[in-house]
Design an enzyme around this catalytic site. Structure first.
Site, short mmCIF file in Angstrom:
data_model
loop_
_atom_site.label_atom_id
_atom_site.label_comp_id
_atom_site.label_asym_id
_atom_site.label_seq_id
_atom_site.Cartn_x
_atom_site.Cartn_y
_atom_site.Cartn_z
N ASP A 487 -57.64 36.94 64.32
CA ASP A 487 -56.22 36.99 64.71
C ASP A 487 -55.68 35.64 65.14
O ASP A 487 -54.47 35.44 65.23
CB ASP A 487 -56.05 37.94 65.89
C1 GLC Z 1 -55.47 37.53 71.13
C2 GLC Z 1 -56.97 37.52 71.28
C3 GLC Z 1 -57.67 38.09 70.10
C4 GLC Z 1 -57.09 39.42 69.78
C5 GLC Z 1 -55.57 39.42 69.72
C6 GLC Z 1 -55.08 40.84 69.63
O1 GLC Z 1 -55.08 36.74 70.09
O2 GLC Z 1 -57.46 36.23 71.50
O3 GLC Z 1 -59.05 38.20 70.35
O4 GLC Z 1 -57.58 39.85 68.54
O5 GLC Z 1 -55.02 38.83 70.86
O6 GLC Z 1 -53.73 40.96 69.44
C1 GLC Z 2 -59.92 41.21 68.58
C2 GLC Z 2 -59.05 42.09 67.74
C3 GLC Z 2 -59.54 42.17 66.33
C4 GLC Z 2 -59.74 40.78 65.79
C5 GLC Z 2 -60.63 39.95 66.69
C6 GLC Z 2 -60.74 38.53 66.26
O1 GLC Z 2 -61.17 41.81 68.75
O2 GLC Z 2 -58.96 43.38 68.28
O3 GLC Z 2 -58.62 42.86 65.52
O4 GLC Z 2 -60.30 40.89 64.52
O5 GLC Z 2 -60.11 39.96 68.00
O6 GLC Z 2 -59.56 37.82 66.42
#
Ligand code: GLC
Ligand code: GLC
Length: 815
Positions: A487
């Site tokens: 993300d």
């Molecule tokens: C933030 C976190 C990431 C997560 C995302 C969810 O970017 O660092 O881990 O997946 O939020 O929206």
């Molecule tokens: C968080 C989010 C997941 C994402 C991950 C890496 O765990 O929930 O959707 O893939 O972060 O950013």
């Protein structure tokens, strides 16, 4: 240093000191009513949706961390001294303390000055309520004259509004008190037809429903005025902060015990039967009274607790292993399976790191969670799949999240995470392999929840696949969109405004930045879709999928191979990310794991080479970091990933979610020693002895462990609600123990440490029970020489269920 120990025979973790480094929590409820509870009784409850139907109030990011919860106070009426049997909130010294977190219940026991107390918190199956079964025993030689006070703070339903909209909320609170039951009914007079109730099995000496009266001016929960003076105020909340407290007097002779049941519940009335009498403003309580009466009865409460235990016996009984490794055994048999159910139930919404107001159900997350629970609750997995499909966009893309209460896509978070659609294919594949329920593919599901747009689930999968084909970039790799699995790799974001959301801001139309990770995922999903199509005798379609997957594989070889590992992505200016030419972020974990899992490089040694690079550059003793070298500064063209200080989260933290991808890849290439070693590095049970460093619960996986660039290397965060749960469970059971569900049966293909002499597994699969004994007389890591089921040789390692719920004995000889 340890703060407790496992009690595997009771499936409990026993915490023996209350001041754990962080609150160590458990979940109550597994259907519609949920709670989170810490080892000192902190936490809150909600019905279905942690944001919109929050029953009790909890303040996050508090100091102490864990304040607000399901509290009881015991007061010695002879001395006036009082304490919390759960340690918080009074933090009075206890002579003994023990918290047992079990499967769907928590028992907190303590004693002080020879008064023993024990509270068992749980949610009965099928009910919208929680029980606090409290018992108190006098171990003194003299009689004890005690008072017991309960305390919860009601939330005014919408937790977000409750925490912010004080100009209104201080005037809306309403309660009723009738027959000793406290009813919380804020907004019931207008558009709500639900209320909460808080009841007690004993005759009350008094009650309080106005928080500030109960606590007294300028006081907190550590010293409530009502408890201090030993007498409730019988306060009735009008506005301000509705609260629930019962006061019970308990006189105990030496050796005597008293049991008191407190019950907190949620109840809905039919819209036309809200009031009684109908023209009044009084809650119609006729519908809820039988429920309350039932659960204030000790016999019924015991029976409900027994039923809860049986529910977990059945769920966990689906897969039980006995291996030489105690940590793997207890995670697979108990805690990892249990954690998978928590992620199924609440996704990423409510934990001590997820505030219950932010995140709905993630499309990507929920599809992956399926890998961990489909074998336990196949019918609910089916429903989840169809709910997810119904939020899919007509383009094949997906809303990144949907709201559990409405089951509708969440517009605020938007879409355009270009990996999302493929996880639906993989989720459905996992479901089909487990259940053999091919009928689900013909189930109609709408797009974007729009009535009339229904198409069979199979068509949703096709659109998922084509979504990528319609979005290829300059190298022929998939465009990344907002981001892929990571993300925080935001290649079209270019955000320079503080506070702007990396998740929703896109400042480029994104026709250049590409993802090698999605390319690998596409190959994997393409192969699954081809297998599914073939089963449906759609051979042309199957061929087409395989051809597209093969084409993508070529592109990966051409533009996604960096010499010793797979490239991660290309940025908006066409420069590679995760390549030796980069100054920072030269190698990423995700593309190594995903490409090898998709089968790329298995034949020509590239997979091995990539895994050796992972071992050399990314593996640490606490797990495998996400990338190296960590980003030392903010790169506007990379986005959120570089917003984290080095070693945390996606910026070179040990993001446990993707460690299993490497573990699977290691098993695919036959390296059982290393696969198991990697698994053990992040296994919380194996980390229990370094509890002071790890800090999170030793019984559940955490999302992240600080990487080697962080000053706190080895410290875990974000326990419980993480894709790590499903992926580690899936990896351990299906790739290390190698009991793998396939379209036609259970494939037995273990990959274990060479020194293991063998292991046993009991697996229930499509209604049949397989007792599997694996022997490893030659000390190999992989390979099955011989397999016999019920006396008959099985030539192809595949156990085919024959129907009829039979039991089978299977002997597997490795070598
Ligand atoms: C933030 C976190 C990431 C997560 C995302 C969810 O970017 O660092 O881990 O997946 O939020 O929206
Ligand atoms: C968080 C989010 C997941 C994402 C991950 C890496 O765990 O929930 O959707 O893939 O972060 O950013």
């Amino acid at each position: 240093m340890k703060f407790g120990h496992f009690d595997d025979s009771r499936r409990e973790y026993v915490i023996t000191q209350p001041n754990t480094p962080l609150p160590w929590i458990n979940y109550l409820g597994c259907e519609a009513y949920f709670g989170i509870i810490s080892n000192t009784a902190g936490g809150y409850s909600f019905h279905r949706d942690a944001r919109l139907r929050r029953l009790t109030r909890y303040r996050y990011n508090n100091a102490p961390f864990d304040l607000g919860g399901r509290y009881l106070y015991i007061r010695d009426n002879d001395t006036g001294q009082f304490w919390s049997p759960s340690w918080q909130p009074t933090r009075t010294r206890l002579d003994h303390y023990e918290c047992r977190h079990g499967m769907g219940y928590t028992i907190i026991a303590s004693s002080r000055r020879k008064i023993e107390a024990q509270t068992c918190y749980f949610v009965p199956m099928g009910e919208n309520l929680e029980i606090w079964k409290f018992s108190v025993t006098n171990r003194r030689r003299q009689p004890a004259r005690l008072s017991v006070f309960s305390s919860i703070e009601f939330c005014l339903w919408d937790a977000q509004d409750d925490a912010t909209n004080f100009q209104r909320n201080f005037s809306t609170g309403q309660v009723e008190i009738a027959d000793g039951v406290i009813y919380h009914k804020t907004e019931y007079r207008e558009r709500r037809n639900h209320f909460a109730w808080f009841a007690c099995s004993e005759k009350l000496a008094g009650f309080d429903t106005q928080r500030d009266t109960f606590l007294g001016a300028a006081r907190g929960w550590d010293n409530p005025a009502a408890v201090e003076r030993g007498k409730s105020f019988n306060s009735v909340a009008h506005g301000w902060a509705p609260h629930g407290s019962h006061h019970v007097k308990v006189n105990l002779g030496p050796g005597e015990t008293r049991e008191i049941i407190f019950a907190l519940g949620y109840h809905e009335n039919p819209a036309d039967q809200k009031f009684d009498p109908p023209d009044s403003q009084t809650i119609n309580k006729r519908t809820v009274k039988p429920v309350i009466a039932k659960y204030l009865d000790g016999g019924n409460v015991s029976a409900a607790f027994q039923a809860l235990r049986e529910n977990w016996d059945a769920l966990l009984g689906v897969c039980q292993v006995q291996s030489p490794d105690v940590h793997a055994n207890r995670m697979v048999n108990i805690w990892n399976a249990y954690q998978c159910m928590a992620t199924f139930n609440v996704s990423r919404s409510a934990s001590f790191y997820e505030s219950g107001i932010g995140r709905g159900l993630g499309f990507r997350d929920s599809n992956q969670d399926l890998l961990g629970f489909v074998q336990m609750v196949p019918a609910r997995a089916r429903e989840r799949i169809l709910d997810l499909a119904a939020t899919q966009l007509k383009t094949g893309g997906a809303f990144h999240q949907y709201q559990p209460l409405t089951k509708r896509g969440n517009n605020d978070i938007g879409s355009g995470f270009n990996d999302d659609p493929h996880w639906l294919i993989l989720g459905v594949a996992a479901y089909l392999k487990e259940t053999g329920d091919w009928g689900i593919l013909d189930e109609p599901a709408p797009f974007e929840n729009e009535p009339g747009s229904e198409k069979p689930l199979y068509e949703h999968l096709r659109r998922s696949f084509h979504y990528t084909l319609d979005r290829l970039g300059p190298h022929g790799l998939p465009l990344i969109g907002r981001a892929d699995w990571n993300d925080c790799l935001n290649l079209n974001c270019f955000s320079d405004t503080p506070g702007q959301s990396f998740q929703t801001t896109t400042n480029k139309d994104g026709q250049v930045a590409e993802s090698v990770f999605i390319a690998g995922l596409f190959v994997m999903a393409g192969k699954e879709l081809a297998a599914i199509a073939k089963k449906r005798r759609q051979n042309q379609e199957a061929e087409r999928c395989l051809a597209e997957a093969a084409k993508m594989e070529k592109v990966i070889y051409q533009h996604g191979w960096d010499g010793a590992w797979f490239v991660r992505a290309y940025d908006d200016s066409g420069k590679p990310i995760g390549s030796k030419v980069c100054e920072e972020g030269k190698i990423f974990i995700e593309s190594q794991g995903m490409c090898v899992m998709a089968g790329i490089g298995l034949k020509d040694g590239k997979a091995r080479l990539a895994l050796e690079s992972v071992n050399r550059h990314l593996a640490t003793r606490h797990g495998i970091v996400l990338q190296q070298p960590a980003f030392s500064k903010y790169y506007i063209e990379m986005g959120e990933i570089s917003s984290y200080p080095p070693g945390y989260k996606e910026n070179a933290g040990i993001f446990c979610h993707n460690n299993p991808w490497i573990i699977i890849a290691e098993t695919m290439t036959g390296n059982g020693n290393r696969a198991f070693d990697y698994y053990t590095r992040i296994n919380p049970s194996a980390r229990e002895r370094i509890g002071q460093l790890h800090r999170c619960e030793p019984y559940v996986f955490a999302q992240m462990i600080a990487g080697k660039d962080a000053p706190t290397h080895g410290e875990a965060k974000n326990s419980w609600l993480t894709g790590t749960a499903a992926w580690t469970y899936f990896t351990a059971t299906q790739w290390i123990f190698g009991i793998r569900s396939e379209y036609d049966g259970l494939l037995i293909d273990p990959c274990i440490p060479a020194k293991w002499k063998g292991f046993k597994v009991r697996r229930v699969f499509r209604g049949e029970t397989f007792d599997i004994e694996v022997r490893n007389p030659r000390g190999v890591m992989k390979g099955v020489r011989r397999m016999v089921m019920d006396g008959v040789e099985i030539p192809d390692q595949l156990l085919r269920p024959s129907g009829g719920g039979r039991k089978h004995n299977v002997m597997v000889e490795m070598g």
